[in-house]
Design a protein around this motif. Structure first.
Motif, PDB file in Angstrom:
ATOM      1  N   TYR A   1      29.942  34.063  43.535  1.00 41.85           N
ATOM      2  CA  TYR A   1      30.737  34.813  42.565  1.00 41.85           C
ATOM      3  C   TYR A   1      31.981  35.384  43.237  1.00 41.85           C
ATOM      4  O   TYR A   1      31.965  35.724  44.427  1.00 41.85           O
ATOM      5  CB  TYR A   1      29.934  35.973  41.976  1.00 41.85           C
ATOM      6  CG  TYR A   1      28.880  35.606  40.943  1.00 41.85           C
ATOM      7  CD1 TYR A   1      28.455  34.288  40.760  1.00 41.85           C
ATOM      8  CD2 TYR A   1      28.303  36.591  40.151  1.00 41.85           C
ATOM      9  CE1 TYR A   1      27.486  33.968  39.826  1.00 41.85           C
ATOM     10  CE2 TYR A   1      27.327  36.282  39.209  1.00 41.85           C
ATOM     11  CZ  TYR A   1      26.927  34.970  39.044  1.00 41.85           C
ATOM     12  OH  TYR A   1      25.975  34.660  38.118  1.00 41.85           O
ATOM     13  N   GLY A   2      33.028  35.530  42.467  1.00 45.66           N
ATOM     14  CA  GLY A   2      34.216  36.219  42.954  1.00 45.66           C
ATOM     15  C   GLY A   2      34.005  37.731  42.937  1.00 45.66           C
ATOM     16  O   GLY A   2      32.997  38.239  42.431  1.00 45.66           O
ATOM     17  N   TRP A   3      34.992  38.456  43.470  1.00 38.92           N
ATOM     18  CA  TRP A   3      34.869  39.907  43.619  1.00 38.92           C
ATOM     19  C   TRP A   3      36.192  40.573  43.274  1.00 38.92           C
ATOM     20  O   TRP A   3      37.243  40.202  43.802  1.00 38.92           O
ATOM     21  CB  TRP A   3      34.478  40.255  45.051  1.00 38.92           C
ATOM     22  CG  TRP A   3      34.324  41.719  45.317  1.00 38.92           C
ATOM     23  CD1 TRP A   3      35.249  42.567  45.887  1.00 38.92           C
ATOM     24  CD2 TRP A   3      33.165  42.516  45.053  1.00 38.92           C
ATOM     25  NE1 TRP A   3      34.745  43.831  45.980  1.00 38.92           N
ATOM     26  CE2 TRP A   3      33.458  43.841  45.470  1.00 38.92           C
ATOM     27  CE3 TRP A   3      31.919  42.254  44.494  1.00 38.92           C
ATOM     28  CZ2 TRP A   3      32.547  44.886  45.347  1.00 38.92           C
ATOM     29  CZ3 TRP A   3      31.003  43.293  44.381  1.00 38.92           C
ATOM     30  CH2 TRP A   3      31.332  44.595  44.802  1.00 38.92           C
ATOM     31  N   LEU A   4      36.134  41.545  42.364  1.00 35.94           N
ATOM     32  CA  LEU A   4      37.295  42.370  42.031  1.00 35.94           C
ATOM     33  C   LEU A   4      36.813  43.810  41.923  1.00 35.94           C
ATOM     34  O   LEU A   4      35.988  44.128  41.067  1.00 35.94           O
ATOM     35  CB  LEU A   4      37.907  41.919  40.706  1.00 35.94           C
ATOM     36  CG  LEU A   4      39.057  42.786  40.167  1.00 35.94           C
ATOM     37  CD1 LEU A   4      40.249  42.764  41.114  1.00 35.94           C
ATOM     38  CD2 LEU A   4      39.474  42.312  38.768  1.00 35.94           C
ATOM     39  N   SER A   5      37.314  44.655  42.792  1.00 31.52           N
ATOM     40  CA  SER A   5      36.918  46.066  42.805  1.00 31.52           C
ATOM     41  C   SER A   5      38.144  46.933  43.032  1.00 31.52           C
ATOM     42  O   SER A   5      39.055  46.554  43.777  1.00 31.52           O
ATOM     43  CB  SER A   5      35.892  46.338  43.907  1.00 31.52           C
ATOM     44  OG  SER A   5      35.700  47.737  44.096  1.00 31.52           O
ATOM     45  N   GLU A   6      38.117  48.122  42.427  1.00 31.80           N
ATOM     46  CA  GLU A   6      39.227  49.046  42.631  1.00 31.80           C
ATOM     47  C   GLU A   6      39.383  49.404  44.096  1.00 31.80           C
ATOM     48  O   GLU A   6      40.503  49.638  44.565  1.00 31.80           O
ATOM     49  CB  GLU A   6      39.030  50.320  41.805  1.00 31.80           C
ATOM     50  CG  GLU A   6      40.185  51.287  41.988  1.00 31.80           C
ATOM     51  CD  GLU A   6      40.130  52.505  41.097  1.00 31.80           C
ATOM     52  OE1 GLU A   6      41.154  53.207  41.014  1.00 31.80           O
ATOM     53  OE2 GLU A   6      39.071  52.757  40.500  1.00 31.80           O
TER      54      GLU A   6
ATOM     55  N   PRO B   1      43.563  59.548  43.407  1.00 27.60           N
ATOM     56  CA  PRO B   1      42.704  59.921  44.534  1.00 27.60           C
ATOM     57  C   PRO B   1      41.581  58.916  44.749  1.00 27.60           C
ATOM     58  O   PRO B   1      41.120  58.251  43.821  1.00 27.60           O
ATOM     59  CB  PRO B   1      42.131  61.269  44.087  1.00 27.60           C
ATOM     60  CG  PRO B   1      42.047  61.156  42.599  1.00 27.60           C
ATOM     61  CD  PRO B   1      43.233  60.318  42.188  1.00 27.60           C
ATOM     62  N   VAL B   2      41.145  58.811  45.985  1.00 28.07           N
ATOM     63  CA  VAL B   2      39.953  58.048  46.327  1.00 28.07           C
ATOM     64  C   VAL B   2      39.199  58.852  47.384  1.00 28.07           C
ATOM     65  O   VAL B   2      39.807  59.436  48.282  1.00 28.07           O
ATOM     66  CB  VAL B   2      40.301  56.634  46.836  1.00 28.07           C
ATOM     67  CG1 VAL B   2      41.189  56.674  48.065  1.00 28.07           C
ATOM     68  CG2 VAL B   2      39.039  55.822  47.097  1.00 28.07           C
TER      69      VAL B   2
ATOM     70  N   TRP C   1      44.941  59.703  49.061  1.00 30.73           N
ATOM     71  CA  TRP C   1      45.740  59.438  47.866  1.00 30.73           C
ATOM     72  C   TRP C   1      46.383  58.080  47.985  1.00 30.73           C
ATOM     73  O   TRP C   1      46.922  57.717  49.041  1.00 30.73           O
ATOM     74  CB  TRP C   1      46.792  60.530  47.669  1.00 30.73           C
ATOM     75  CG  TRP C   1      46.151  61.826  47.298  1.00 30.73           C
ATOM     76  CD1 TRP C   1      45.655  62.776  48.148  1.00 30.73           C
ATOM     77  CD2 TRP C   1      45.879  62.287  45.979  1.00 30.73           C
ATOM     78  NE1 TRP C   1      45.092  63.804  47.433  1.00 30.73           N
ATOM     79  CE2 TRP C   1      45.222  63.542  46.094  1.00 30.73           C
ATOM     80  CE3 TRP C   1      46.129  61.776  44.709  1.00 30.73           C
ATOM     81  CZ2 TRP C   1      44.815  64.276  45.000  1.00 30.73           C
ATOM     82  CZ3 TRP C   1      45.731  62.513  43.605  1.00 30.73           C
ATOM     83  CH2 TRP C   1      45.083  63.753  43.754  1.00 30.73           C
ATOM     84  N   LYS C   2      46.319  57.301  46.914  1.00 28.72           N
ATOM     85  CA  LYS C   2      46.911  55.962  46.895  1.00 28.72           C
ATOM     86  C   LYS C   2      47.886  55.870  45.725  1.00 28.72           C
ATOM     87  O   LYS C   2      48.063  56.831  44.976  1.00 28.72           O
ATOM     88  CB  LYS C   2      45.803  54.905  46.789  1.00 28.72           C
ATOM     89  CG  LYS C   2      44.883  55.090  45.596  1.00 28.72           C
ATOM     90  CD  LYS C   2      43.729  54.100  45.611  1.00 28.72           C
ATOM     91  CE  LYS C   2      42.845  54.294  44.392  1.00 28.72           C
ATOM     92  NZ  LYS C   2      41.738  53.326  44.342  1.00 28.72           N
TER      93      LYS C   2
END
Length: 268
Positions: free
Chosen positions: A68-73, A45-46, A38-39
């Protein structure tokens, strides 16, 4: 297949391949009790599947487009993405709660964002065997077939998938009223349902993030719709702040009426 007339189709092909691999990896965990953490103070939840899918996406995509840049949950944010004109925006499993509960409505969401707007987007729902795709200036497809939003129909109410507390006063503001569809646990998939005409419109509560929205935003726009703020403005992605205010999504012919009827819900 890449289209030389549209430079973003090569990126779309890349996204499709990576999303299929990540979706297949997530299925290895599906309905098998994956480990869950849990975050965000215990509110979000993850699962082990989210991290495994994220690892595949990051490897496949950045090895092919290292500039390329990177943005991820599921990756710690790197401010270096702000210096990149082009960025991958990723949610390895959109609808993690549904995934953990063994429900089918979850998807891999992957987009390429260029100068603040999505130019290639993929939603892959492996448990449903559904693939939504779009590239800038291209056609929105579901499993290879074109999709389109619905047009207004005065003979029936507007079909909307929205939280119950957001239906307040919408019946009066929208011609024919609102027919509320039951909860759709994946936000990205809910926007895809607007794009393919299963529902007419939706509202998005504040604090949705770039990774929830970018791919679905493009798919919806190429299907004849739009995702906008309650001021009617298009969204910008890859900003320092990656969350958004209350949003509205519908076909273009419905959108102004929906925005007008929904402005009192700003801040929800």
């Amino acid at each position: 297949m890449s289209n030389p007339a549209n430079p973003w189709t090569a990126d779309l092909d890349l996204l499709v391949g990576a999303a299929r691999l990540a979706g297949a990896r997530a299925l290895d965990f599906f309905r098998k009790g994956p480990e869950v953490w849990w975050k965000n103070g215990g509110h979000s939840p993850v699962s082990a599947a989210d991290f495994a899918a994220n690892d595949i996406l990051k490897k496949e995509l950045l090895s092919a487009r290292p500039n390329y840049g990177w943005l991820s949950e599921e990756t710690d944010d790197d401010a270096g993405r702000l210096d990149c004109e082009t960025v991958f925006v990723i949610d390895p499993i959109d609808g993690t709660r549904a995934f953990i509960a063994g429900k089918d409505i979850w998807c891999v969401s992957a987009a390429v964002v260029h100068r603040g707007r999505p130019v290639a987007g993929v939603l892959f729902a492996p448990s449903l065997d559904e693939l939504f795709t779009a590239a800038a200036d291209g056609v929105a497809l579901k499993n290879g077939e074109p999709i389109h939003v619905t047009e207004p129909d005065a003979s029936r109410s507007t079909r909307m998938a929205i939280p119950e507390d957001m239906t307040q006063d919408l019946h009066r503001g929208l011609s024919g009223g609102v027919h509320r569809i039951s909860h759709v646990p994946s936000l990205a998939y809910r926007l895809a349902m607007v794009a393919d005409g299963r529902i007419d419109a939706t509202l998005v509560k504040r604090n949705a993030h770039d990774w929830d929205l970018a791919a679905a935003d493009l798919i919806l726009s190429r299907a004849g719709g739009a995702l906008v703020t309650l001021d009617g403005e298009a969204l910008l992605y890859n900003r320092p702040t990656v969350s958004h205010e209350t949003l509205a999504a519908a076909g273009l012919s419905r959108l102004s009426g929906l925005v007008d009827a929904s402005r009192h819900l700003a801040g929800h």
